[in-house]
Design a protein around this motif. Structure first.
Motif, PDB file in Angstrom:
ATOM      1  N   SER A  18       0.861  -1.184   0.000  1.00  0.00           N
ATOM      2  CA  SER A  18       0.000   0.000   0.000  1.00  0.00           C
ATOM      3  C   SER A  18       0.898   1.234   0.000  1.00  0.00           C
ATOM      4  N   SER A  19       0.303   2.410  -0.194  1.00  0.00           N
ATOM      5  CA  SER A  19       1.123   3.599  -0.447  1.00  0.00           C
ATOM      6  C   SER A  19       1.859   4.141   0.762  1.00  0.00           C
ATOM      7  N   GLY A  20       1.499   3.682   1.954  1.00  0.00           N
ATOM      8  CA  GLY A  20       2.166   4.218   3.135  1.00  0.00           C
ATOM      9  C   GLY A  20       1.761   5.656   3.429  1.00  0.00           C
ATOM     10  N   THR A  21       0.516   5.978   3.158  1.00  0.00           N
ATOM     11  CA  THR A  21       0.025   7.336   3.406  1.00  0.00           C
ATOM     12  C   THR A  21      -0.237   7.541   4.889  1.00  0.00           C
ATOM     13  N   THR A  22      -0.791   6.524   5.513  1.00  0.00           N
ATOM     14  CA  THR A  22      -1.171   6.671   6.915  1.00  0.00           C
ATOM     15  C   THR A  22      -0.134   6.076   7.868  1.00  0.00           C
ATOM     16  N   LYS A  59      -0.464  10.892  -3.464  1.00  0.00           N
ATOM     17  CA  LYS A  59      -1.212  11.234  -2.252  1.00  0.00           C
ATOM     18  C   LYS A  59      -0.448  12.235  -1.408  1.00  0.00           C
ATOM     19  N   THR A  73      -5.364  -0.832  -2.540  1.00  0.00           N
ATOM     20  CA  THR A  73      -4.562  -2.022  -2.809  1.00  0.00           C
ATOM     21  C   THR A  73      -5.305  -3.275  -2.315  1.00  0.00           C
ATOM     22  N   ASP A 119     -12.319   4.847   4.861  1.00  0.00           N
ATOM     23  CA  ASP A 119     -12.699   6.079   4.162  1.00  0.00           C
ATOM     24  C   ASP A 119     -14.131   6.470   4.515  1.00  0.00           C
ATOM     25  N   ARG A 156     -10.303  10.459   4.239  1.00  0.00           N
ATOM     26  CA  ARG A 156     -10.006   9.337   5.117  1.00  0.00           C
ATOM     27  C   ARG A 156     -10.594   9.672   6.485  1.00  0.00           C
TER      28      ARG A 156
HETATM   29  P1  ATP Z   1      -1.681   3.172   3.444  1.00  0.00           P
HETATM   30  O1  ATP Z   1      -2.842   2.236   3.520  1.00  0.00           O
HETATM   31  O2  ATP Z   1      -0.384   2.453   3.382  1.00  0.00           O
HETATM   32  O3  ATP Z   1      -1.688   4.227   4.489  1.00  0.00           O
HETATM   33  P2  ATP Z   1      -2.981   4.198   1.081  1.00  0.00           P
HETATM   34  O4  ATP Z   1      -4.263   3.862   1.733  1.00  0.00           O
HETATM   35  O5  ATP Z   1      -2.857   5.573   0.496  1.00  0.00           O
HETATM   36  O6  ATP Z   1      -1.750   3.988   2.061  1.00  0.00           O
HETATM   37  P3  ATP Z   1      -3.503   2.750  -1.361  1.00  0.00           P
HETATM   38  O7  ATP Z   1      -4.014   1.384  -1.196  1.00  0.00           O
HETATM   39  O8  ATP Z   1      -2.600   3.033  -2.493  1.00  0.00           O
HETATM   40  O9  ATP Z   1      -2.683   3.146  -0.062  1.00  0.00           O
HETATM   41  O10 ATP Z   1      -4.682   3.793  -1.491  1.00  0.00           O
HETATM   42  C1  ATP Z   1      -6.027   3.549  -1.114  1.00  0.00           C
HETATM   43  C2  ATP Z   1      -6.640   4.808  -0.584  1.00  0.00           C
HETATM   44  O11 ATP Z   1      -6.566   5.872  -1.552  1.00  0.00           O
HETATM   45  C3  ATP Z   1      -8.112   4.709  -0.279  1.00  0.00           C
HETATM   46  O12 ATP Z   1      -8.353   4.104   0.969  1.00  0.00           O
HETATM   47  C4  ATP Z   1      -8.552   6.181  -0.325  1.00  0.00           C
HETATM   48  O13 ATP Z   1      -8.296   6.828   0.903  1.00  0.00           O
HETATM   49  C5  ATP Z   1      -7.638   6.783  -1.380  1.00  0.00           C
HETATM   50  N1  ATP Z   1      -8.357   6.958  -2.672  1.00  0.00           N
HETATM   51  C6  ATP Z   1      -8.291   6.196  -3.768  1.00  0.00           C
HETATM   52  N2  ATP Z   1      -9.062   6.679  -4.756  1.00  0.00           N
HETATM   53  C7  ATP Z   1      -9.646   7.782  -4.281  1.00  0.00           C
HETATM   54  C8  ATP Z   1     -10.573   8.736  -4.806  1.00  0.00           C
HETATM   55  N3  ATP Z   1     -11.030   8.684  -6.051  1.00  0.00           N
HETATM   56  N4  ATP Z   1     -10.965   9.739  -3.986  1.00  0.00           N
HETATM   57  C9  ATP Z   1     -10.504   9.831  -2.733  1.00  0.00           C
HETATM   58  N5  ATP Z   1      -9.632   8.975  -2.179  1.00  0.00           N
HETATM   59  C10 ATP Z   1      -9.203   7.962  -2.939  1.00  0.00           C
END
Ligand code: ATP
Ligand code: MG
Length: 581
Positions: A208-212, A565, A374, A453, A468
């Motif tokens: 996953s992107s490592g956002t959180t 992100k 992901t 979300d 989120r």
């Molecule tokens: P991590 O889980 O490691 O913190 P991440 O959640 O960003 O990072 P990804 O699986 O790449 O990792 O991203 C999924 C998330 O991206 C979703 O849960 C949501 O928060 C966000 N997302 C994806 N598409 C959209 C969209 N169209 N609008 C808003 N948010 C989106």
């Protein structure tokens, strides 16, 4: 529940991704809803213009699989790590591994050695494929050393010469392996999955992107990936209602189709991330489009490639779409941009304001969002095929085969148009977090994925992602989504980019503060005046509790991860230290 249905018995549960993409012969039958790549489908390496067709991709895949088995003994017990920018051999490595039953873990090519080491540790990978940049190779070498992986188990993606920093190692090359594998006797039997087995057989360990927090290793099965491709295919069938309710399957080359043979999609999304890998690469190939393989995103180069390769389809992340709207260079590419028929945006929120601006930049395009994660292999939502533009600001409609549940904070189900946390059930659901049962139990709940979300869904199964859950601020007891304020601020002509965070406040609990990157057009103005102007702009458009009471801070750039992100946690820290000072 999605409006369009997906016949789950039509999803193959005994194929690998490689078999699904490569071995389904080209099917020009106009009545089939799905096809697979054909003679008009190419991977085009950006820069060199080198084109690789499907036959060549199949041959390379076979050659590489044979050599991986002969030279490294790769089998269905192995995990192979792919540390690379986008490259025409990126999918070849994946498919070759799949022919042997091995699992592939793609890694972000801008990782440092310790980040890469973490992924090697988590996945137990024993062989590494690496992009032939000096820096990338040096990182790979360092991480391999730390993990006691011998340098002989590093394979470079092409035969480019490297700088002196790493020339002391005589690396193996994909090209040499392909040729050796094609010459040698066949050493392997194709890995085959028994009926039903594709649901439990991991194909990919995508992070996953490592956002959180720290990226999580998501185990994606062959079935989930293929199912998600089919969900997109079915979704993108011209809507039945388009034809007065009578179901018509439109031939592949029909004008009416969103994706047509001969179309060209820019492949600028990183393939190591599931959105790039599934949508930008595999889906396009499966739908018969050609893909321009772009290793590194640079905005000016992107415009030039759109022109040079007569690109018709774009799949982007929000920061790239903001550039399309705001960058002064865009105007010079009018003719090329008029050719764009389709723009998909996803991975992070896209505001109504930016979407409305994009309609002017790409006048002939269908424009809208997709939503996914992901853990669901990407696609949960995509904007309806029957609309010219998706409902502005909406993340799209639930995809065929998806069921959504929206839970209010007290655990009860929200009704249409009520906000709550999204849970989804989809055939694209991943197996779980690799090697982390506890985290798996928290997110994968008995056939449902907990997204984290906050969303609203209307009667038409259209989804709006508010933000989120973790990011939502509480101001005077009211919920405020940073994403909503960012959309509003981005609409201001002096703003090139922005990020809103909550800062603690004795009276309100939290108040919104905006970090802003100024556009060139703002340079001649005094910063204090611009800050005032931005605050007034928000005050004019939003109710009182959403105003920027925390103020505006100017920065040179907004930190983002490569999947587009905002790294809000970084700026939240910064805001707190600013306020403390
Ligand atoms: P991590 O889980 O490691 O913190 P991440 O959640 O960003 O990072 P990804 O699986 O790449 O990792 O991203 C999924 C998330 O991206 C979703 O849960 C949501 O928060 C966000 N997302 C994806 N598409 C959209 C969209 N169209 N609008 C808003 N948010 C989106
Ligand atoms: Mg996540």
């Amino acid at each position: 529940r999605s409006k369009k249905s997906l016949d789950s018995t039509a999803i193959p549960d005994d194929l690998t991704i490689a078999q699904f993409i490569l071995d389904t012969p080209a099917r020009p039958d106009p009545n089939r809803p799905v096809r697979g790549p054909d003679a008009q489908t190419w991977l085009i390496q950006d820069g060199t213009g080198r084109c690789i067709g499907v036959d060549e991709l199949m041959r390379r895949t076979y050659g590489l699989a044979n050599a991986m088995n002969l030279k490294y003994g790769i089998s269905d017990e192995d995990v192979v790590l792919l540390f690379s920018k986008n490259h025409v051999d990126f999918p070849v490595v994946i498919w070759a591994a799949h022919r042997l039953g091995a699992v592939v873990s793609p890694a972000n090519p801008s990782f440092t050695a310790s980040e890469l080491r973490y992924q090697l540790e988590r996945t137990n990978a024993t062989l590494m494929f690496v992009y032939p940049d000096v820096d990338t190779v040096a990182v790979a070498l360092e991480a391999a050393k730390q993990m006691n992986i011998p340098a002989e188990r590093i394979v470079l993606l092409d035969a480019k010469t490297l700088g002196s920093a790493v020339t002391h190692v005589d690396f193996a090359r994909v090209e040499d392996l392909v040729q050796a594998g094609l010459k040698a006797h066949r050493s392997f039997t194709e890995y085959r999955i028994a009926r039903g087995g594709a649901k439990d057989k991991a194909a990919l360990l995508c992070f996953s992107s490592g956002t959180t927090g720290r990226p999580k290793a998501v185990a994606i099965s062959h079935y989930a990936f293929i199912a998600n491709l089919m969900q997109f295919v079915v979704h993108n069938e011209v809507n039945e209602s388009y034809y007065n309710g009578s179901k018509v399957i439109v031939p592949w080359d029909s004008e009416k189709r969103r994706f047509r043979v001969g179309d060209v999609c820019l492949g600028v999304l990183p393939s190591y991330h599931i959105y790039g890998l599934l949508m930008n690469l595999h889906f396009n190939l499966y739908a018969g489009l050609s893909v321009v393989v772009v290793p590194t995103f640079k905005y000016m180069d992107m415009l030039a490639s759109i022109e040079r390769y007569r690109v018709t389809h774009l799949m982007l992340v929000p920061p790239q779409t903001v550039l399309l709207c705001k960058h002064p260079a865009t105007a010079a590419y009018r003719t090329a941009l008029d050719r764009i028929r389709f723009l998909l945006m996803g991975a992070a929120p896209v505001s109504r304001e930016i979407t409305d601006q994009l309609v002017k930049v790409l006048p002939n395009a269908q424009i809208g969002q997709g939503y996914g994660m992901t853990e669901t292999c990407t696609g949960v939502c995509m904007f309806p095929v029957s609309q010219k533009t998706g409902t502005s600001g909406s993340a799209g409609q639930l995809m065929p085969g998806c069921i959504a549940r929206v839970a209010k904070p007290d655990g009860t189900l929200a009704s249409a148009n009520e906000p709550g946390e999204l849970f989804v059930s989809t055939p694209g659901m991943a197996i779980g977090y690799y090697g982390d049962e506890e985290a798996t139990r928290e997110t994968f709940l008995d056939g449902w994925v907990r997204t984290g979300d906050e969303v609203v869904i209307n009667e038409n199964t259209e989804v709006w992602v508010i933000d989120r859950l973790k990011e939502i601020m509480k101001v005077n007891g009211f919920q405020v989504a940073p994403a909503e304020l960012e959309g509003c601020i981005l609409d201001h002509p002096f703003v090139a980019d922005c990020c809103v965070v909550g800062v603690p406040d004795a009276y309100s609990g939290e108040i919104p503060l905006a970090f802003v990157v100024l556009a060139e057009s703002a340079c001649s103005n005094h910063n204090a005046d611009v800050a005032q102007d931005i605050m007034q702009h928000v005050a004019k458009n939003k109710v009182a509790y959403k105003h920027l009471k925390g103020g505006v801070e100017f920065v040179d750039s907004i930190p983002k991860n490569p999947s587009g992100k905002l790294l809000r946690r970084v700026l939240r820290e910064k805001a707190r230290s600013l306020k403390a000072a």
